[in-house]
Design a protein around this motif. Structure first.
Motif, PDB file in Angstrom:
ATOM      1  N   ARG A 239     -34.553 -83.506 -15.793  1.00 17.82           N
ATOM      2  CA  ARG A 239     -34.227 -84.417 -17.056  1.00 17.82           C
ATOM      3  C   ARG A 239     -32.543 -84.799 -16.727  1.00 17.82           C
TER       4      ARG A 239
ATOM      5  N   ASP B 243     -29.509 -85.789 -21.268  1.00 21.70           N
ATOM      6  CA  ASP B 243     -30.182 -86.366 -22.406  1.00 21.70           C
ATOM      7  C   ASP B 243     -30.312 -84.796 -23.642  1.00 21.70           C
TER       8      ASP B 243
ATOM      9  N   PHE C 201     -22.598 -81.146 -31.989  1.00 21.66           N
ATOM     10  CA  PHE C 201     -23.884 -80.985 -32.386  1.00 21.66           C
ATOM     11  C   PHE C 201     -24.819 -80.858 -31.509  1.00 21.66           C
TER      12      PHE C 201
ATOM     13  N   PRO D  39     -27.338 -90.518 -27.075  1.00 31.79           N
ATOM     14  CA  PRO D  39     -28.159 -89.866 -25.792  1.00 31.79           C
ATOM     15  C   PRO D  39     -29.455 -90.242 -25.721  1.00 31.79           C
TER      16      PRO D  39
HETATM   17  P1  AMP Z   1     -37.329 -84.744 -26.766  1.00 33.13           P
HETATM   18  O1  AMP Z   1     -37.072 -84.935 -25.659  1.00 33.13           O
HETATM   19  O2  AMP Z   1     -38.081 -85.234 -27.195  1.00 33.13           O
HETATM   20  O3  AMP Z   1     -37.100 -83.041 -27.138  1.00 33.13           O
HETATM   21  O4  AMP Z   1     -36.165 -84.812 -27.578  1.00 33.13           O
HETATM   22  C1  AMP Z   1     -34.224 -84.740 -27.339  1.00 33.13           C
HETATM   23  C2  AMP Z   1     -34.172 -85.992 -28.097  1.00 33.13           C
HETATM   24  O5  AMP Z   1     -33.604 -85.619 -29.254  1.00 33.13           O
HETATM   25  C3  AMP Z   1     -32.814 -86.598 -27.510  1.00 33.13           C
HETATM   26  O6  AMP Z   1     -32.897 -88.020 -26.546  1.00 33.13           O
HETATM   27  C4  AMP Z   1     -31.932 -87.064 -28.136  1.00 33.13           C
HETATM   28  O7  AMP Z   1     -32.244 -88.784 -28.588  1.00 33.13           O
HETATM   29  C5  AMP Z   1     -31.946 -86.343 -29.348  1.00 33.13           C
HETATM   30  N1  AMP Z   1     -31.209 -85.493 -29.285  1.00 33.13           N
HETATM   31  C6  AMP Z   1     -30.892 -84.204 -29.485  1.00 33.13           C
HETATM   32  N2  AMP Z   1     -30.328 -83.485 -29.131  1.00 33.13           N
HETATM   33  C7  AMP Z   1     -29.263 -83.947 -29.972  1.00 33.13           C
HETATM   34  C8  AMP Z   1     -27.400 -84.336 -30.473  1.00 33.13           C
HETATM   35  N3  AMP Z   1     -26.970 -83.060 -30.542  1.00 33.13           N
HETATM   36  N4  AMP Z   1     -26.836 -85.043 -31.133  1.00 33.13           N
HETATM   37  C9  AMP Z   1     -28.004 -86.675 -30.771  1.00 33.13           C
HETATM   38  N5  AMP Z   1     -29.432 -86.284 -30.397  1.00 33.13           N
HETATM   39  C10 AMP Z   1     -29.687 -85.120 -29.645  1.00 33.13           C
END
Ligand code: AMP
Ligand code: MG
Length: 315
Positions: free
Chosen positions: A50, A54, A110, A216
């Motif tokens: 990854r 992200d 955040f 992101p």
């Molecule tokens: P996943 O891969 O399904 O666990 O999703 C993670 C997703 O959550 C990321 O790709 C971002 O789009 C969103 N995300 C996680 N942490 C943050 C953050 N600190 N600020 C904004 N979006 C976040």
């Protein structure tokens, strides 16, 4: 290795010694590690391949944990959402405290938080004194896993806890409180946009915004099958060949071994639950060379499903 609930004590020990485990959640299976330590977080990024930009979602056991990990006070709209949807498939993004390492949030100030509902995930969290970062347990960009076998086929993890097929089968809906006074929809997910809109007036849909850093990781190319996938608007001029697979929805004049109907009754919840498992089946179906997917009505969970299909097509 796929293991059952009896192995939870071993999984807990493994997580305590900074190891990783794939765990069931009600959305998709997650690849979990201690969210407060760099080493397991770096292992998650490495195993999934990854990109470091992200950020990961942090899974907590109780809403009171936000007092430690999120800067206070929490916006009122965020509290309304957590009261209604936690534990459950809703993620909120809030300004973080220094206890959450920067690697978890890709350097952002955040952090994304959620309380998962799956009883086995909860059972594990209750035995830990740290939260778990847990992105989907699949190689980056590939179709998300909704059962233990999907994980085992694509990732080499020492423990894959079998908790049955995921109840929702789509990732969580993400709402960000990253700009003062604003609530931003950052990802369509298991809770329909319209439901959140009713609770949070003025919710801004940022899901198509390219503005980093608010969303992101919401890359155009994602959730992709290895086989080419084409999205179709309607079936009027569509002719299925023997080596084509079709994903469709509702009453359609197609049946057969290559046709996968997400829900013959046109039920969005059933369709969400079936989406990733049908994509896995089609991708591993030896007689099929390419996949066609019928776009769903763009309302309710149809938006979240179309979002996954559109990104899969861009690959
Ligand atoms: P996943 O891969 O399904 O666990 O999703 C993670 C997703 O959550 C990321 O790709 C971002 O789009 C969103 N995300 C996680 N942490 C943050 C953050 N600190 N600020 C904004 N979006 C976040
Ligand atoms: Mg993912």
């Amino acid at each position: 290795m796929i293991v059952s609930e009896k192995e939870i004590p071993k999984i807990v020990e493994h997580l305590k010694s900074q190891g990783l485990a794939a765990l069931p959640t009600e959305t998709v299976y997650g690849l979990a590690g201690n969210a407060l330590k760099e080493e397991p977080i770096l292992s998650i990024f490495k195993l999934k391949n990854r990109p470091k930009f992200d950020p990961l979602i942090v899974h907590i056991k109780d809403v009171s944990e936000l007092n430690k990990y999120a800067i206070q006070p929490i916006p009122k709209a965020a509290s309304l959402l957590t009261q209604k949807y936690w534990p459950g498939p809703l993620t909120i993004v809030l300004p973080k405290t220094a206890l959450i390492p920067d690697v978890v949030t890709s350097g952002l100030p955040f952090c994304a938080f959620r309380i998962p509902q799956h009883p086995l995930f909860q059972k594990i969290l209750r035995q830990l004194d740290f939260p778990l970062a847990a992105p989907s347990a699949n190689p980056f960009g590939y179709v998300s896993p909704t059962n233990a076998k999907h994980v085992a086929m694509n990732l080499d993890v020492p423990f894959i806890l079998d908790g049955g097929p995921a109840k929702h089968g789509l990732e969580s809906t993400i709402i960000g409180f990253v700009e003062k006074g604003k609530a931003l929809l950052l990802r369509h997910g298991s809770i329909p946009h319209e439901e959140i809109d009713k609770l949070v007036p003025g919710l801004l849909d940022e899901t198509s915004s390219k503005k980093s850093p608010q969303s992101p990781g919401q890359l155009d190319k994602h959730y992709a099958t290895r086989k080419k996938l084409y999205l179709i608007e309607d079936l009027k001029s569509f002719k299925i060949k023997e080596t084509d697979g079709l994903i469709c929805f509702g009453h359609v004049p197609y049946q057969g071994k290559n046709v996968f109907n997400l829900s013959t009754n046109g039920d969005f919840i059933e369709a969400g639950k079936n989406l990733f498992s049908m994509l896995h089946l089609l991708d591993n179906h030896s007689g099929i060379n390419q996949i066609f997917a019928l776009k769903l009505p763009n309302i309710g969970l149809g938006k979240a499903i179309n979002d996954r299909l559109e990104r899969a097509e861009k690959n």
